[in-house]
Design an enzyme around this catalytic site. Structure first.
Site, PDB file in Angstrom:
ATOM      1  CB  CYS A 122      -0.914   0.002   1.225  1.00 30.47           C
ATOM      2  SG  CYS A 122      -2.262   1.205   1.076  1.00 30.47           S
TER       3      CYS A 122
ATOM      4  CB  CYS B 291      -1.789   4.883   3.344  1.00 27.11           C
ATOM      5  SG  CYS B 291      -1.792   3.359   4.295  1.00 27.11           S
TER       6      CYS B 291
ATOM      7  CB  CYS C 168      -4.385   3.912  -0.177  1.00 30.59           C
ATOM      8  SG  CYS C 168      -4.816   3.742   1.563  1.00 30.59           S
TER       9      CYS C 168
ATOM     10  CE  LYS D   1      -7.979  -1.268   4.114  1.00 34.55           C
ATOM     11  NZ  LYS D   1      -6.554  -1.067   3.886  1.00 34.55           N
TER      12      LYS D   1
ATOM     13  NE  ARG E 261      -6.760   4.781   8.609  1.00 36.99           N
ATOM     14  CZ  ARG E 261      -7.947   5.006   8.079  1.00 36.99           C
ATOM     15  NH1 ARG E 261      -8.601   6.098   8.406  1.00 36.99           N
ATOM     16  NH2 ARG E 261      -8.455   4.153   7.226  1.00 36.99           N
TER      17      ARG E 261
ATOM     18  NE  ARG F  34      -6.612   4.838   4.800  1.00 41.23           N
ATOM     19  CZ  ARG F  34      -5.569   5.675   4.847  1.00 41.23           C
ATOM     20  NH1 ARG F  34      -5.403   6.567   3.903  1.00 41.23           N
ATOM     21  NH2 ARG F  34      -4.713   5.627   5.831  1.00 41.23           N
TER      22      ARG F  34
ATOM     23  CD  GLU G 211     -13.978  -4.370  -4.525  1.00 40.79           C
ATOM     24  OE1 GLU G 211     -12.855  -4.839  -4.814  1.00 40.79           O
ATOM     25  OE2 GLU G 211     -14.351  -3.254  -4.902  1.00 40.79           O
TER      26      GLU G 211
ATOM     27  CE  LYS H 111      -7.456  -3.653   7.328  1.00 40.78           C
ATOM     28  NZ  LYS H 111      -6.694  -2.808   6.493  1.00 40.78           N
TER      29      LYS H 111
ATOM     30  CB  SER I 154      -5.158  -1.437  14.915  1.00 41.64           C
ATOM     31  OG  SER I 154      -5.983  -0.625  14.098  1.00 41.64           O
TER      32      SER I 154
HETATM   33  C1  PBG Z   1      -3.007   0.103   4.654  1.00 38.31           C
HETATM   34  C2  PBG Z   1      -3.585  -0.713   5.749  1.00 38.31           C
HETATM   35  C3  PBG Z   1      -4.364  -0.310   6.839  1.00 38.31           C
HETATM   36  C4  PBG Z   1      -4.563  -1.438   7.627  1.00 38.31           C
HETATM   37  C5  PBG Z   1      -3.941  -2.495   6.987  1.00 38.31           C
HETATM   38  N1  PBG Z   1      -3.361  -2.032   5.833  1.00 38.31           N
HETATM   39  C6  PBG Z   1      -4.836   1.034   7.204  1.00 38.31           C
HETATM   40  C7  PBG Z   1      -5.959   1.642   6.469  1.00 38.31           C
HETATM   41  O1  PBG Z   1      -6.461   1.110   5.485  1.00 38.31           O
HETATM   42  O2  PBG Z   1      -6.308   2.735   6.866  1.00 38.31           O
HETATM   43  C8  PBG Z   1      -5.285  -1.481   8.922  1.00 38.31           C
HETATM   44  C9  PBG Z   1      -4.857  -2.573   9.843  1.00 38.31           C
HETATM   45  C10 PBG Z   1      -5.293  -2.403  11.257  1.00 38.31           C
HETATM   46  O3  PBG Z   1      -6.088  -1.530  11.610  1.00 38.31           O
HETATM   47  O4  PBG Z   1      -4.812  -3.198  12.066  1.00 38.31           O
HETATM   48  N2  PBG Z   1      -3.915   0.679   3.807  1.00 38.31           N
END
Ligand code: PBG
Length: 326
Positions: A118, A120, A128, A193, A203, A215, A231, A246, A272
């Site tokens: 990615c 970002c 991203c 996602k 973040r 996003r 998707e 996710k 997270s």
């Molecule tokens: C990158 C990415 C993100 C996460 C995984 N890959 C952040 C986002 O999309 O903002 C989040 C993983 C997590 O919250 O543990 N784009």
């Protein structure tokens, strides 16, 4: 005597015999943050117990994981500098590339190295992809993503995991990998996602919050179910080997539906925010951490996932060892 329908009852041995969901350590992936610099092991404020490691300090954690029986890791990079086009993402000596080379040198094939693909974490604006005005330019971004995935494979990645949600990225990455002879490097795509508030602590961890806007133009609206399945189908058509849902919590219907719809492995990413909620709740004494971790993990597998990404990977492994789950 009249037969009365009843639930199967019995002791622990019987209960384990008839368990419908089996959890194995081999299904676990641990996400790890690698930061440019030396001598770094700093705790992530919103994710107590999780750290950012510099390449020279990551061995400690990787050894710990291996010892616990967790053999797969997913790398996230935190570069020293960022620019508008995220060139650090594909630099031959970028942070992820350095980490891959070092981990391969230290562990060979004993650890399976997956990379998040990615932009970002590498763009100064935190989006991203490559911006055109205030919008992410989908097709310009594809080129950079493919280049990034290739540089990961060249540095030793066993698998790449695009998380950007641009249209056509799986095909672009597959094409680039194949042309350069990396035909056996699988793609695990973040197919389903959602634009989720559960990514908040990530973040902070990766310093990747967008500096303006959000996003929502490329991540999915969480009111939508069919869009997620679309998707999944698109990504598989483009060459995804594994698809991911996710977050995991609050999206278990999508795990179930994806698992029933397609015949590739489905991964669930407990993100997270899920980790942070459990930690905060347990610290306050409101919940029992181990029990919640166990139920969340088993819930993902019961829903149909066969791979589980979690910051609690070591804890899940321990719970398996203790016979609490599995
Ligand atoms: C990158 C990415 C993100 C996460 C995984 N890959 C952040 C986002 O999309 O903002 C989040 C993983 C997590 O919250 O543990 N784009």
């Amino acid at each position: 005597m009249i037969h009365r329908p009843r639930r199967l009852r019995g002791n622990e041995i019987l209960r384990k015999m008839v368990r419908e969901t089996r959890v194995s350590k081999s299904s676990l992936i641990y996400p790890i943050f690698i930061k440019e610099g030396t001598g770094i092991k700093e705790e992530i404020r919103m994710m107590p117990g999780q750290y950012r490691y510099s390449v020279d300090r990551m061995e400690e954690k990787l050894l710990q994981l291996k010892k616990a029986g967790v053999s797969s890791v997913m790398f996230f990079g935190i570069p020293a500098g960022k620019d508008a086009v995220g060139s650090g993402a594909y630099a031959a000596d970028g942070i992820i590339q350095q980490a891959l080379k070092e981990a391969k040198k230290q562990f060979g094939s004993e650890l399976y190295l997956i990379t998040d693909v990615c932009m970002c974490e590498y763009t100064s604006h935190g989006h991203c992809g490559i911006l055109h005005g205030l919008e992410v330019d989908n097709d310009e971004t594809l080129k950079v993503l493919a280049r990034t995935a290739l540089s990961h494979a060249q540095a030793g990645a066993d698998m790449v995991a695009p998380s950007d949600m641009m249209d056509g990225r799986v095909a672009a990455i597959r094409g680039q990998l194949d042309v350069h002879g990396f035909t056996t490097v699988p793609i695990m795509s973040y197919a389903v996602k959602y634009a989720s508030g559960f990514y908040g602590p990530f973040r902070e961890a990766a310093g990747s919050a967008p500096s303006f806007g959000d996003r929502k133009s490329y991540q999915m609206d969480w009111h939508n179910r069919k869009e997620g399945l679309k998707e999944v189908l698109t990504d598989i058509e483009e060459g995804a080997d594994i698809i991911m849902v996710k977050p995991a919590l609050a999206y278990q219907d999508m795990i179930r539906e994806a698992a029933e719809l397609v015949h590739v492995p489905v991964a669930a990413y407990s993100v997270s925010g899920e980790y942070s909620m459990v930690k905060a709740g347990a610290k306050a004494g409101f919940i029992e951490e181990d029990r919640i971790v166990a139920e969340m993990a088993v819930g993902a597998f019961r829903s149909g996932a066969s791979i589980y990404l979690t910051y609690f990977a070591e804890e899940v492994a321990r719970l398996i060892d203790q016979g609490a789950i599995g």
